[in-house]
Design a protein around this motif. Structure first.
Motif, PDB file in Angstrom:
ATOM      1  N   GLU A  42     -23.824 -60.594  30.615  1.00 27.38           N
ATOM      2  CA  GLU A  42     -24.884 -60.660  30.425  1.00 27.38           C
ATOM      3  C   GLU A  42     -25.394 -59.691  30.036  1.00 27.38           C
ATOM      4  O   GLU A  42     -25.706 -59.377  28.636  1.00 27.38           O
ATOM      5  N   GLY A  43     -25.184 -58.586  30.929  1.00 29.91           N
ATOM      6  CA  GLY A  43     -25.207 -57.112  30.360  1.00 29.91           C
ATOM      7  C   GLY A  43     -24.259 -56.050  29.013  1.00 29.91           C
ATOM      8  O   GLY A  43     -24.588 -56.455  28.100  1.00 29.91           O
ATOM      9  N   TYR A  44     -23.205 -56.988  29.158  1.00 32.14           N
ATOM     10  CA  TYR A  44     -22.089 -57.070  27.817  1.00 32.14           C
ATOM     11  C   TYR A  44     -22.082 -57.814  27.068  1.00 32.14           C
ATOM     12  O   TYR A  44     -22.669 -57.090  25.834  1.00 32.14           O
ATOM     13  N   ASN A  45     -22.423 -59.371  26.915  1.00 30.26           N
ATOM     14  CA  ASN A  45     -23.397 -59.447  25.557  1.00 30.26           C
ATOM     15  C   ASN A  45     -24.541 -59.124  25.081  1.00 30.26           C
ATOM     16  O   ASN A  45     -24.808 -59.333  23.509  1.00 30.26           O
ATOM     17  N   LEU A  46     -25.502 -58.425  25.982  1.00 26.99           N
ATOM     18  CA  LEU A  46     -26.946 -58.271  25.773  1.00 26.99           C
ATOM     19  C   LEU A  46     -26.972 -56.837  24.662  1.00 26.99           C
ATOM     20  O   LEU A  46     -27.228 -56.490  23.929  1.00 26.99           O
ATOM     21  N   ILE A  47     -26.657 -55.476  25.218  1.00 27.97           N
ATOM     22  CA  ILE A  47     -26.773 -54.628  25.014  1.00 27.97           C
ATOM     23  C   ILE A  47     -25.102 -53.597  24.224  1.00 27.97           C
ATOM     24  O   ILE A  47     -25.371 -53.013  23.923  1.00 27.97           O
ATOM     25  N   VAL A  48     -24.163 -53.973  24.251  1.00 29.12           N
ATOM     26  CA  VAL A  48     -23.033 -54.046  23.365  1.00 29.12           C
ATOM     27  C   VAL A  48     -23.090 -53.965  21.844  1.00 29.12           C
ATOM     28  O   VAL A  48     -22.720 -52.902  21.179  1.00 29.12           O
ATOM     29  N   TYR A  49     -24.583 -54.169  22.019  1.00 35.30           N
ATOM     30  CA  TYR A  49     -25.152 -54.267  20.369  1.00 35.30           C
ATOM     31  C   TYR A  49     -25.468 -52.592  19.745  1.00 35.30           C
ATOM     32  O   TYR A  49     -25.405 -52.321  19.243  1.00 35.30           O
ATOM     33  N   GLY A  50     -26.010 -51.838  21.165  1.00 39.85           N
ATOM     34  CA  GLY A  50     -26.253 -50.744  20.922  1.00 39.85           C
ATOM     35  C   GLY A  50     -25.046 -49.798  20.412  1.00 39.85           C
ATOM     36  O   GLY A  50     -24.884 -48.692  19.922  1.00 39.85           O
ATOM     37  N   SER A  51     -23.755 -50.203  20.551  1.00 37.44           N
ATOM     38  CA  SER A  51     -22.345 -49.052  20.977  1.00 37.44           C
ATOM     39  C   SER A  51     -22.109 -50.382  18.960  1.00 37.44           C
ATOM     40  O   SER A  51     -20.903 -48.551  18.320  1.00 37.44           O
ATOM     41  N   VAL A  52     -22.579 -50.558  18.280  1.00 39.00           N
ATOM     42  CA  VAL A  52     -22.012 -50.794  17.313  1.00 39.00           C
ATOM     43  C   VAL A  52     -23.115 -50.606  15.946  1.00 39.00           C
ATOM     44  O   VAL A  52     -22.779 -51.173  15.308  1.00 39.00           O
ATOM     45  N   VAL A  53     -24.164 -49.956  16.130  1.00 41.52           N
ATOM     46  CA  VAL A  53     -25.173 -50.157  15.595  1.00 41.52           C
ATOM     47  C   VAL A  53     -24.479 -48.797  14.011  1.00 41.52           C
ATOM     48  O   VAL A  53     -24.810 -49.143  13.067  1.00 41.52           O
ATOM     49  N   PRO A  54     -23.907 -47.928  14.890  1.00 35.72           N
ATOM     50  CA  PRO A  54     -23.798 -47.103  13.307  1.00 35.72           C
ATOM     51  C   PRO A  54     -22.320 -47.715  12.935  1.00 35.72           C
ATOM     52  O   PRO A  54     -22.503 -47.853  11.437  1.00 35.72           O
ATOM     53  N   LEU A  55     -21.934 -48.674  13.207  1.00 37.12           N
ATOM     54  CA  LEU A  55     -20.982 -49.445  11.921  1.00 37.12           C
ATOM     55  C   LEU A  55     -21.574 -50.299  10.794  1.00 37.12           C
ATOM     56  O   LEU A  55     -20.766 -51.169  10.322  1.00 37.12           O
ATOM     57  N   LEU A  56     -22.809 -51.040  12.228  1.00 39.21           N
ATOM     58  CA  LEU A  56     -23.205 -51.986  11.284  1.00 39.21           C
ATOM     59  C   LEU A  56     -24.309 -51.619  10.119  1.00 39.21           C
ATOM     60  O   LEU A  56     -24.013 -51.655   9.341  1.00 39.21           O
ATOM     61  N   LEU A  57     -24.905 -50.160  10.390  1.00 37.32           N
ATOM     62  CA  LEU A  57     -25.513 -50.172   8.731  1.00 37.32           C
ATOM     63  C   LEU A  57     -24.007 -49.528   8.021  1.00 37.32           C
ATOM     64  O   LEU A  57     -24.827 -49.101   7.086  1.00 37.32           O
ATOM     65  N   ALA A  58     -22.704 -49.231   8.567  1.00 34.89           N
ATOM     66  CA  ALA A  58     -21.941 -47.989   7.936  1.00 34.89           C
ATOM     67  C   ALA A  58     -20.954 -49.604   6.986  1.00 34.89           C
ATOM     68  O   ALA A  58     -20.766 -49.048   5.909  1.00 34.89           O
ATOM     69  N   ASP A  59     -21.681 -50.355   7.686  1.00 37.95           N
ATOM     70  CA  ASP A  59     -20.401 -52.167   6.579  1.00 37.95           C
ATOM     71  C   ASP A  59     -21.544 -52.126   5.840  1.00 37.95           C
ATOM     72  O   ASP A  59     -22.839 -52.672   6.132  1.00 37.95           O
ATOM     73  N   PRO A  60     -20.620 -52.267   4.194  1.00 33.90           N
ATOM     74  CA  PRO A  60     -21.665 -52.266   2.859  1.00 33.90           C
ATOM     75  C   PRO A  60     -21.746 -53.960   3.125  1.00 33.90           C
ATOM     76  O   PRO A  60     -22.676 -54.412   1.270  1.00 33.90           O
ATOM     77  N   ALA A  61     -20.681 -54.723   3.777  1.00 35.19           N
ATOM     78  CA  ALA A  61     -20.456 -55.998   3.452  1.00 35.19           C
ATOM     79  C   ALA A  61     -22.093 -56.779   4.112  1.00 35.19           C
ATOM     80  O   ALA A  61     -22.254 -58.012   3.438  1.00 35.19           O
ATOM     81  N   LEU A  62     -22.663 -56.371   5.366  1.00 36.48           N
ATOM     82  CA  LEU A  62     -23.375 -56.859   6.009  1.00 36.48           C
ATOM     83  C   LEU A  62     -25.220 -56.401   4.489  1.00 36.48           C
ATOM     84  O   LEU A  62     -25.982 -56.751   4.989  1.00 36.48           O
ATOM     85  N   GLY A  63     -25.210 -54.723   4.256  1.00 39.40           N
ATOM     86  CA  GLY A  63     -26.399 -54.216   4.157  1.00 39.40           C
ATOM     87  C   GLY A  63     -27.217 -54.406   4.773  1.00 39.40           C
ATOM     88  O   GLY A  63     -28.694 -54.410   3.839  1.00 39.40           O
ATOM     89  N   ILE A  64     -27.598 -53.784   5.838  1.00 41.75           N
ATOM     90  CA  ILE A  64     -28.889 -53.715   6.430  1.00 41.75           C
ATOM     91  C   ILE A  64     -29.214 -52.370   6.630  1.00 41.75           C
ATOM     92  O   ILE A  64     -28.297 -51.455   6.369  1.00 41.75           O
ATOM     93  N   THR A  65     -30.504 -52.211   6.508  1.00 48.82           N
ATOM     94  CA  THR A  65     -31.077 -51.063   6.788  1.00 48.82           C
ATOM     95  C   THR A  65     -31.518 -50.066   8.114  1.00 48.82           C
ATOM     96  O   THR A  65     -31.070 -51.367   9.288  1.00 48.82           O
ATOM     97  N   ASP A  66     -31.925 -49.186   8.385  1.00 44.03           N
ATOM     98  CA  ASP A  66     -31.999 -48.759   9.660  1.00 44.03           C
ATOM     99  C   ASP A  66     -32.906 -50.109  10.503  1.00 44.03           C
ATOM    100  O   ASP A  66     -33.351 -50.222  11.201  1.00 44.03           O
ATOM    101  N   GLY A  67     -34.125 -49.791  10.066  1.00 42.24           N
ATOM    102  CA  GLY A  67     -35.359 -51.395  10.570  1.00 42.24           C
ATOM    103  C   GLY A  67     -34.914 -52.141  10.149  1.00 42.24           C
ATOM    104  O   GLY A  67     -35.349 -52.595  11.368  1.00 42.24           O
ATOM    105  N   GLN A  68     -34.218 -52.810   9.352  1.00 44.18           N
ATOM    106  CA  GLN A  68     -33.216 -54.393   9.934  1.00 44.18           C
ATOM    107  C   GLN A  68     -32.774 -54.095  10.946  1.00 44.18           C
ATOM    108  O   GLN A  68     -32.668 -55.202  11.950  1.00 44.18           O
ATOM    109  N   THR A  69     -32.134 -52.985  11.382  1.00 47.75           N
ATOM    110  CA  THR A  69     -31.027 -52.883  12.650  1.00 47.75           C
ATOM    111  C   THR A  69     -31.850 -52.897  13.827  1.00 47.75           C
ATOM    112  O   THR A  69     -31.358 -53.753  14.363  1.00 47.75           O
ATOM    113  N   GLY A  70     -33.083 -52.206  13.725  1.00 50.17           N
ATOM    114  CA  GLY A  70     -34.085 -51.828  14.913  1.00 50.17           C
ATOM    115  C   GLY A  70     -34.352 -53.627  15.237  1.00 50.17           C
ATOM    116  O   GLY A  70     -34.134 -53.466  16.511  1.00 50.17           O
ATOM    117  N   LEU A  71     -34.825 -54.529  14.072  1.00 53.42           N
ATOM    118  CA  LEU A  71     -35.431 -55.719  14.526  1.00 53.42           C
ATOM    119  C   LEU A  71     -34.021 -56.674  14.536  1.00 53.42           C
ATOM    120  O   LEU A  71     -35.045 -57.589  15.522  1.00 53.42           O
TER     121      LEU A  71
END
Length: 420
Positions: free
Chosen positions: A30-59
């Motif tokens: 559960e902890g892995y599935n729940l918290i792994v998100y924090g490790s990928v935040v920098p890559l999610l923000l840098a992924d142009p295919a997703l096109g998400i902002t800081d605020g959307q990433t936090g949401l």
């Protein structure tokens, strides 16, 4: 952990230790599935295919906890109609599907839906795993058993952090979520044949205790004030703790550290949380969980204050982050332990449903507020925001310590099923 054979559970000490171990493994995944998100935040923000902002990433990081609130509150009712094991297995399946959906997502909306589904399963599984594990232990080992079970959450993050360092640069962020889905399948296979012993005395009482009576036991006497103090403590603590889990890496990058260094700091956050929780559990079983929670709440504030006022060199930062890890995770464990111990045992699942469910409210706002803070003022705004939340938590756990001591005296003299 030494557990004697118990005729109350109808199970040997070895089998009860196995059940606790399986519950811990569930929380690791559960902890892995729940918290792994924090490790990928920098890559999610840098992924142009997703096109998400800081605020959307936090949401997106926070919406998982809305699902977890619902899952935690529904789990006790589902367990009454089926069984604790069935409820736990259902939660595992749901959070596994959420991880798979996240790995396949192609945009912000799909990411948010997947995290909501993931949270629903995590909330149900976490509450149920904690209740099952706590039922296997005597009161004198309550803090240790809850800590062993809840240690799975930061251990899951530890696994995520260790995998992220080699996997993210080579295979990208989606791989980590495919791994999470696969781990869910494995723990489901381990749980399926396992016999989960029930407490015969509690089971007999449950037949005569209606849901309304169990809820009434929670608010009797000082109970309603304890529930308010618990909610205040866990909401504020989780604003800081889960906010840090999501935004610590990005905050350290904002301070000038590299991605690899930032991931190592998240490793320090998690490692300190795990190791520190066993020390605080040992102290809590001797001096009282609510009293030690006051000390751990102070530790969180000290770490956050250090990041705001001390030089941000690697050694200083590591020490401050370790203090946040010890304080944030241990405070959560100790409040759960207090909640499970001050009410009649037949109301334990409902009490833990309350503490877990309300904690996820704070866990939702933590990542969301962190996203707003880092967009407005960078890392220092993040640490300042979470320091305020940690201060509110300290006030609440101080109140809880006094209320719990008085309520325990009432429970011990009440003609109800007592916590062992």
């Amino acid at each position: 952990m030494k557990l004697a054979n118990s005729p109350r559970t109808g199970a040997s000490a070895a089998h009860r230790r196995l059940v606790v171990a399986v519950c811990m493994i569930v929380t690791v995944i559960e902890g892995y599935n729940l918290i792994v998100y924090g490790s990928v935040v920098p890559l999610l923000l840098a992924d142009p295919a997703l096109g998400i902002t800081d605020g959307q990433t936090g949401l997106i990081g926070g919406v998982v906890y809305l699902g977890a609130v619902l899952g935690a509150l529904l789990a006790p009712a589902l367990a009454e109609r089926t069984s604790a094991k069935t409820t736990l297995a259902t939660g595992i399946v749901v959070f596994g599907l959420g991880s798979l959906a996240f790995a396949l997502a192609t945009g912000g909306t799909m990411l948010a839906f997947a995290r909501l589904l993931n949270g629903l399963g995590v909330g149900a599984a976490l509450t149920t795993a904690m209740t099952i594990a706590r039922d296997q232990a005597p009161a004198r080992r309550a803090s240790l058993v809850v800590t062993i079970t809840m240690a799975g959450i930061p251990l899951g993050r530890l696994v995520a952090a260790l995998l992220a360092i080699p996997v993210l640069p080579a295979f990208g962020w989606r791989t980590l979520f495919f791994v999470g889905a696969g781990l869910s399948v494995l723990i489901f296979a381990v749980l399926a044949p396992l016999r989960v012993p029930a407490d015969p005395e509690r089971a007999a009482a449950d037949q005569s205790w209606t849901g309304r009576r169990k809820l009434a036991a929670l608010v009797a006497g000082r109970g309603k004030w304890i529930l308010l103090a618990v909610a205040g403590a866990v909401i504020a603590n989780m604003v800081a703790w889960q906010g840090l889990n999501v935004w610590a890496a990005q905050a350290m990058i904002d301070l000038g550290f590299s991605l690899s260094s930032a991931l190592l700091f998240t490793f320090a956050l998690t490692g300190a949380a795990v190791l520190g929780s066993f020390v605080t559990a040992w102290a809590a079983d001797r001096h009282g969980s609510a009293r030690i929670a006051v000390a751990t709440g102070t530790c969180t504030i000290a770490g956050l204050a250090g990041m705001l006022v001390l030089p941000t060199g690697p050694v200083t930062a590591a020490v401050c982050i370790a203090a946040m890890g010890v304080g944030g995770h241990s405070t959560m464990n100790l409040v759960h332990t207090t909640t499970s111990s001050v009410f009649p045992a037949t109301s334990r699942a409902a009490a833990l449903g309350w503490s877990n469910g309300t904690s996820f409210i704070g866990a939702f706002f933590g990542p969301t507020l962190g996203g707003m803070a880092i967009g407005a003022g960078g890392a220092h705004a993040v640490f300042g925001t979470f320091a305020v939340a940690a201060g509110v938590c300290l006030v609440a756990v101080t109140a809880l310590a006094g209320l719990a001591r008085a309520q325990t005296e009432v429970v011990l003299t009440a003609p109800a099923i007592r916590a062992r």
